[in-house]
Design an enzyme around this catalytic site. Structure first.
Site, PDB file in Angstrom:
ATOM      1  N   LYS A  54       0.841  -1.205   0.000  1.00  0.00           N
ATOM      2  CA  LYS A  54       0.000   0.000   0.000  1.00  0.00           C
ATOM      3  C   LYS A  54       0.875   1.253   0.000  1.00  0.00           C
ATOM      4  O   LYS A  54       0.625   2.196  -0.750  1.00  0.00           O
ATOM      5  CB  LYS A  54      -0.927   0.009   1.227  1.00  0.00           C
ATOM      6  CG  LYS A  54      -2.069  -1.003   1.127  1.00  0.00           C
ATOM      7  CD  LYS A  54      -2.804  -1.206   2.458  1.00  0.00           C
ATOM      8  CE  LYS A  54      -3.845  -2.311   2.306  1.00  0.00           C
ATOM      9  NZ  LYS A  54      -4.499  -2.694   3.581  1.00  0.00           N
ATOM     10  N   GLN A  98      -4.328  -1.136   9.625  1.00  0.00           N
ATOM     11  CA  GLN A  98      -4.374  -2.496   9.078  1.00  0.00           C
ATOM     12  C   GLN A  98      -5.023  -3.443  10.090  1.00  0.00           C
ATOM     13  O   GLN A  98      -4.673  -3.449  11.273  1.00  0.00           O
ATOM     14  CB  GLN A  98      -2.948  -2.964   8.732  1.00  0.00           C
ATOM     15  CG  GLN A  98      -2.876  -4.305   8.034  1.00  0.00           C
ATOM     16  CD  GLN A  98      -3.469  -4.301   6.624  1.00  0.00           C
ATOM     17  OE1 GLN A  98      -3.552  -3.275   5.963  1.00  0.00           O
ATOM     18  NE2 GLN A  98      -3.899  -5.466   6.168  1.00  0.00           N
ATOM     19  N   ASP A 121     -10.878   3.284   4.481  1.00  0.00           N
ATOM     20  CA  ASP A 121     -11.379   1.900   4.496  1.00  0.00           C
ATOM     21  C   ASP A 121     -12.904   1.859   4.421  1.00  0.00           C
ATOM     22  O   ASP A 121     -13.487   0.796   4.195  1.00  0.00           O
ATOM     23  CB  ASP A 121     -10.978   1.228   5.816  1.00  0.00           C
ATOM     24  CG  ASP A 121      -9.857   0.235   5.649  1.00  0.00           C
ATOM     25  OD1 ASP A 121      -9.713  -0.321   4.551  1.00  0.00           O
ATOM     26  OD2 ASP A 121      -9.136   0.001   6.634  1.00  0.00           O
TER      27      ASP A 121
HETATM   28  N1  GUN Z   1      -6.934  -6.446   6.403  1.00  0.00           N
HETATM   29  C1  GUN Z   1      -7.347  -7.184   5.354  1.00  0.00           C
HETATM   30  N2  GUN Z   1      -8.052  -6.429   4.482  1.00  0.00           N
HETATM   31  C2  GUN Z   1      -8.083  -5.191   5.002  1.00  0.00           C
HETATM   32  C3  GUN Z   1      -8.649  -3.955   4.544  1.00  0.00           C
HETATM   33  O1  GUN Z   1      -9.280  -3.855   3.504  1.00  0.00           O
HETATM   34  N3  GUN Z   1      -8.457  -2.895   5.367  1.00  0.00           N
HETATM   35  C4  GUN Z   1      -7.785  -2.985   6.537  1.00  0.00           C
HETATM   36  N4  GUN Z   1      -7.668  -1.883   7.275  1.00  0.00           N
HETATM   37  N5  GUN Z   1      -7.232  -4.109   6.973  1.00  0.00           N
HETATM   38  C5  GUN Z   1      -7.387  -5.194   6.194  1.00  0.00           C
END
Ligand code: GUN
Length: 297
Positions: A54, A98, A121
């Site tokens: 990311k 995350q 998110d």
């Molecule tokens: N962990 C797995 N997928 C995601 C996501 O889309 N966002 C976040 N914040 N954590 C994740």
């Protein structure tokens, strides 16, 4: 005849190109540099890989990209302090913590602490509420990506009246995806692990979206001839020879003989998710700057 393959990888590359272009325009015209900060607590190896990716893509877009790494034993209070600092930092437009977080931290409290306008998110209940009531919302990245692939396939207004079945009811995928399908005027059913006669229900779907997390759970008997199938699953299937392969929630080989179009795993939904995180960050920056240039909504 076999199904068309919905090439999420290629679509996502195009989308990333558009985000980079819009970022350059925001800089040139408004002096605005989208800022994304990702917070990771602990050292789960899979999460480390996702977070690194990311940050790398955000930097490629021309964003101000930052990653805050906190130790596994970080207290909830400390994490909330970090989030409050980011909420108050005008250079940060998007915040992503995350998930999952370690057990001593309440995930719900973390999500609630994030400024909804910086919640790239789309998990804050304010954004879930905005989405379900038809207002401008931060939409969770995976369903946003799925809806873009569907919009590309069906064209404007092309989903109206279709029967859509969403298998999975998570806050991250199933519920927001159902709302997006509803907004496209589909007749939407949300199915889940306790749904009776799941194959019969799925086989009625013109649009089938699977986000279950079980390898190849939906076989050919779940696919309506001519359906469009979006497979959000990303599972490791252990093979007899001791090797493993990645697969979705849908049995691709069976489904491709029946469906009109299907996303592969890998190379379908996955690459869209990260591209949509970039889209959401630009949207958040535009909101912060009072600029009517949001890409997604
Ligand atoms: N962990 C797995 N997928 C995601 C996501 O889309 N966002 C976040 N914040 N954590 C994740």
């Amino acid at each position: 005849m076999t199904a068309d393959i919905l090439d999420g990888k290629a679509f996502a590359l195009g989308l990333r190109g558009m985000v980079a272009q819009q970022t350059a325009q925001l800089k040139a015209r408004h002096g605005l540099v989208p800022g994304l900060t990702v917070v990771i607590v602990g050292d789960d190896p899979a999460s480390q890989i996702y977070v690194r990716n990311k940050g790398k893509v955000a930097a490629e877009m021309g964003f101000l990209s930052d990653t805050i790494r906190l130790a596994e034993d970080t207290s909830q209070e400390r994490l909330l302090d970090v989030i409050h600092g980011l909420n108050n930092d005008p250079a940060v437009h998007g915040i992503l913590v995350q998930l999952p977080v370690p057990a001593q931290i309440d995930e719900g409290a973390v999500i609630l602490a994030i400024d909804p306008n910086k919640d790239v998110d789309g998990l804050h209940p304010i954004n879930a509420g905005r989405l379900s009531s038809g207002q401008n919302a931060m939409v969770p990245c995976t369903p946003l990506g799925c809806s873009m692939l569907l919009a590309d396939r069906f064209g404007a207004g092309g989903m109206a009246g279709k029967r859509a079945v969403m298998v999975g009811r998570s806050n991250l995928v199933g519920k927001p995806m159902a709302q997006l399908l509803l907004a496209e005027h589909c007749t939407v059913t949300i199915a889940h692990s306790r749904t009776r006669d799941l194959p019969v229900l799925c086989a009625e779907a013109d649009i089938l979206v699977a986000a279950i997390g079980r390898a190849e759970m939906l076989g050919g008997d779940c696919i309506k001839p001519g359906a469009v199938v979006i497979d959000v699953g990303m599972n490791r299937l252990e093979l007899d020879d001791g090797k493993a392969r990645l697969c979705g929630d849908v049995n691709f080989d069976q489904a491709k003989e029946i469906a009109a179009a299907i996303t592969p795993v890998p190379g379908g939904v996955g690459p869209m998710t990260i591209a949509c995180l970039m889209v959401n960050t630009v949207t958040a920056a535009c909101w912060a700057g009072g600029i009517d240039g949001a890409m997604a909504n």
